[in-house]
Design a protein around this motif. Structure first.
Motif, mmCIF file in Angstrom:
data_model
loop_
_atom_site.group_PDB
_atom_site.id
_atom_site.type_symbol
_atom_site.label_atom_id
_atom_site.label_comp_id
_atom_site.label_asym_id
_atom_site.label_seq_id
_atom_site.Cartn_x
_atom_site.Cartn_y
_atom_site.Cartn_z
ATOM 1 N N GLU A 1 0.876 -1.102 0.020
ATOM 2 C CA GLU A 1 -0.033 -0.093 -0.050
ATOM 3 C C GLU A 1 0.869 1.295 0.021
ATOM 4 O OE1 GLU A 1 -3.209 2.334 0.257
ATOM 5 O OE2 GLU A 1 -3.392 0.336 0.062
ATOM 6 N N ASN A 2 1.969 1.232 0.843
ATOM 7 C CA ASN A 2 2.632 2.454 1.179
ATOM 8 C C ASN A 2 3.621 2.567 -0.344
ATOM 9 O OD1 ASN A 2 1.638 3.203 3.360
ATOM 10 N ND2 ASN A 2 3.118 1.988 4.631
ATOM 11 N N LEU A 3 3.874 1.590 -0.907
ATOM 12 C CA LEU A 3 4.893 1.378 -1.992
ATOM 13 C C LEU A 3 4.310 1.695 -3.350
ATOM 14 C CD1 LEU A 3 7.466 -1.277 -0.775
ATOM 15 C CD2 LEU A 3 7.839 1.251 -0.477
ATOM 16 N N PHE A 4 3.101 1.404 -3.522
ATOM 17 C CA PHE A 4 2.376 1.263 -4.928
ATOM 18 C C PHE A 4 2.319 2.787 -5.441
ATOM 19 C CE2 PHE A 4 -1.587 0.197 -7.101
ATOM 20 C CZ PHE A 4 -1.050 0.363 -8.389
ATOM 21 N N LYS A 5 3.091 3.759 -6.211
ATOM 22 C CA LYS A 5 2.681 4.846 -6.744
ATOM 23 C C LYS A 5 2.439 4.858 -8.165
ATOM 24 C CE LYS A 5 5.885 6.718 -3.027
ATOM 25 N NZ LYS A 5 6.040 5.594 -2.329
ATOM 26 N N VAL A 6 1.549 5.820 -8.467
ATOM 27 C CA VAL A 6 1.489 5.992 -9.995
ATOM 28 C C VAL A 6 1.536 7.464 -10.214
ATOM 29 C CG1 VAL A 6 -0.465 5.731 -11.691
ATOM 30 C CG2 VAL A 6 -0.236 4.188 -9.955
ATOM 31 N N LYS B 1 2.081 -11.323 -10.409
ATOM 32 C CA LYS B 1 0.844 -9.928 -10.160
ATOM 33 C C LYS B 1 0.818 -9.382 -11.489
ATOM 34 C CE LYS B 1 1.121 -9.614 -5.340
ATOM 35 N NZ LYS B 1 2.291 -10.929 -5.070
ATOM 36 N N ARG B 2 -0.160 -8.702 -11.780
ATOM 37 C CA ARG B 2 -0.301 -7.767 -12.946
ATOM 38 C C ARG B 2 -0.754 -6.467 -12.792
ATOM 39 N NH1 ARG B 2 -4.488 -11.614 -13.371
ATOM 40 N NH2 ARG B 2 -6.629 -10.740 -13.952
ATOM 41 N N ILE B 3 -0.719 -5.518 -13.797
ATOM 42 C CA ILE B 3 -1.385 -4.270 -13.672
ATOM 43 C C ILE B 3 -2.619 -4.526 -14.593
ATOM 44 C CG2 ILE B 3 -1.277 -1.759 -14.278
ATOM 45 C CD1 ILE B 3 0.134 -2.568 -11.785
ATOM 46 N N GLU B 4 -3.738 -3.967 -14.105
ATOM 47 C CA GLU B 4 -4.780 -3.831 -14.884
ATOM 48 C C GLU B 4 -5.506 -2.259 -14.871
ATOM 49 O OE1 GLU B 4 -8.099 -6.438 -13.821
ATOM 50 O OE2 GLU B 4 -6.895 -8.345 -14.711
ATOM 51 N N VAL C 1 -6.225 2.117 -11.923
ATOM 52 C CA VAL C 1 -4.823 1.363 -11.911
ATOM 53 C C VAL C 1 -4.874 0.367 -10.736
ATOM 54 C CG1 VAL C 1 -2.323 1.270 -11.965
ATOM 55 C CG2 VAL C 1 -3.923 3.287 -12.944
ATOM 56 N N GLN C 2 -5.088 -1.009 -11.149
ATOM 57 C CA GLN C 2 -5.220 -1.881 -10.266
ATOM 58 C C GLN C 2 -4.154 -2.813 -10.115
ATOM 59 O OE1 GLN C 2 -8.903 -3.792 -11.162
ATOM 60 N NE2 GLN C 2 -9.808 -2.139 -9.723
ATOM 61 N N LEU C 3 -3.920 -3.298 -8.963
ATOM 62 C CA LEU C 3 -2.727 -4.465 -8.718
ATOM 63 C C LEU C 3 -3.633 -5.627 -8.442
ATOM 64 C CD1 LEU C 3 0.003 -5.603 -8.331
ATOM 65 C CD2 LEU C 3 0.006 -4.684 -5.925
ATOM 66 N N VAL C 4 -3.278 -6.608 -9.321
ATOM 67 C CA VAL C 4 -4.267 -7.717 -9.200
ATOM 68 C C VAL C 4 -3.213 -9.070 -9.099
ATOM 69 C CG1 VAL C 4 -5.760 -9.348 -10.588
ATOM 70 C CG2 VAL C 4 -5.874 -6.755 -10.951
ATOM 71 N N ASN C 5 -3.721 -9.947 -8.398
ATOM 72 C CA ASN C 5 -2.735 -11.234 -8.077
ATOM 73 C C ASN C 5 -3.070 -12.343 -8.991
ATOM 74 O OD1 ASN C 5 -5.094 -12.446 -7.304
ATOM 75 N ND2 ASN C 5 -4.423 -12.581 -5.121
ATOM 76 N N LEU D 1 -4.926 -3.696 -4.855
ATOM 77 C CA LEU D 1 -4.967 -2.192 -4.650
ATOM 78 C C LEU D 1 -5.173 -1.526 -5.860
ATOM 79 C CD1 LEU D 1 -1.236 -1.542 -3.128
ATOM 80 C CD2 LEU D 1 -3.499 -1.414 -1.770
ATOM 81 N N THR D 2 -5.848 -0.224 -5.805
ATOM 82 C CA THR D 2 -6.315 0.685 -6.733
ATOM 83 C C THR D 2 -5.970 1.989 -6.451
ATOM 84 O OG1 THR D 2 -8.511 -0.910 -7.145
ATOM 85 C CG2 THR D 2 -8.352 1.294 -8.108
ATOM 86 N N ARG D 3 -5.511 2.616 -7.568
ATOM 87 C CA ARG D 3 -5.163 4.265 -7.597
ATOM 88 C C ARG D 3 -5.758 4.756 -8.694
ATOM 89 N NH1 ARG D 3 -3.123 3.078 -3.377
ATOM 90 N NH2 ARG D 3 -1.169 3.130 -2.565
ATOM 91 N N LYS D 4 -6.580 5.974 -8.497
ATOM 92 C CA LYS D 4 -7.247 6.698 -9.462
ATOM 93 C C LYS D 4 -6.240 7.653 -10.117
ATOM 94 C CE LYS D 4 -10.211 10.064 -8.448
ATOM 95 N NZ LYS D 4 -11.468 10.791 -8.146
ATOM 96 N N ILE D 5 -6.265 7.742 -11.510
ATOM 97 C CA ILE D 5 -5.599 8.602 -12.364
ATOM 98 C C ILE D 5 -6.498 9.471 -13.222
ATOM 99 C CG2 ILE D 5 -3.466 7.485 -12.318
ATOM 100 C CD1 ILE D 5 -3.963 6.682 -15.203
ATOM 101 N N ILE D 6 -6.083 10.525 -13.521
ATOM 102 C CA ILE D 6 -6.771 11.529 -14.556
ATOM 103 C C ILE D 6 -5.906 11.676 -15.751
ATOM 104 C CG2 ILE D 6 -8.104 13.960 -14.826
ATOM 105 C CD1 ILE D 6 -9.213 12.289 -12.692
#
Length: 88
Positions: free
Chosen positions: A5-10, A33-36, A70-74, A81-86
């Motif tokens: 959680e603390n390391l996942f930066k977008v 793991k993958r990014i979606e 942006v999601q981190l998926v196992n 985890l999910t991060r929102k981007i614009i």
């Protein structure tokens, strides 16, 4: 995990040309793991396995301007985890 959680930066966010997805810690286990990336309707517009602790994604590989998630998926397909981007 809290460590991820603390390391996942977008960044940058908002973005126009590209985004970086950075997991920082070289000791973090990202195997399998993958990014979606999903659009605001929840449709997957981009997917890639994680091969490095820092990944660059060109915005043109998405479907234009808007809000994306942006999601981190196992390997089982569970969202970790999910991060929102614009994109503008």
């Amino acid at each position: 995990s809290e460590n991820v959680e603390n390391l996942f930066k977008v960044y940058p966010n908002p973005s126009q040309d590209y985004i970086y997805i950075d997991f920082g810690d070289e000791n973090l286990n990202l195997k399998g793991k993958r990014i979606e990336i999903l659009n605001s309707l929840g449709q997957e517009v981009f997917e890639t396995p994680i091969e490095h602790h820092k990944t660059k994604i060109e915005i043109k590989s998405l479907n234009g301007k808007g809000t994306y998630f942006v999601q981190l998926v196992n390997r089982e397909g569970q969202e970790l985890l999910t991060r929102k981007i614009i994109v503008y």
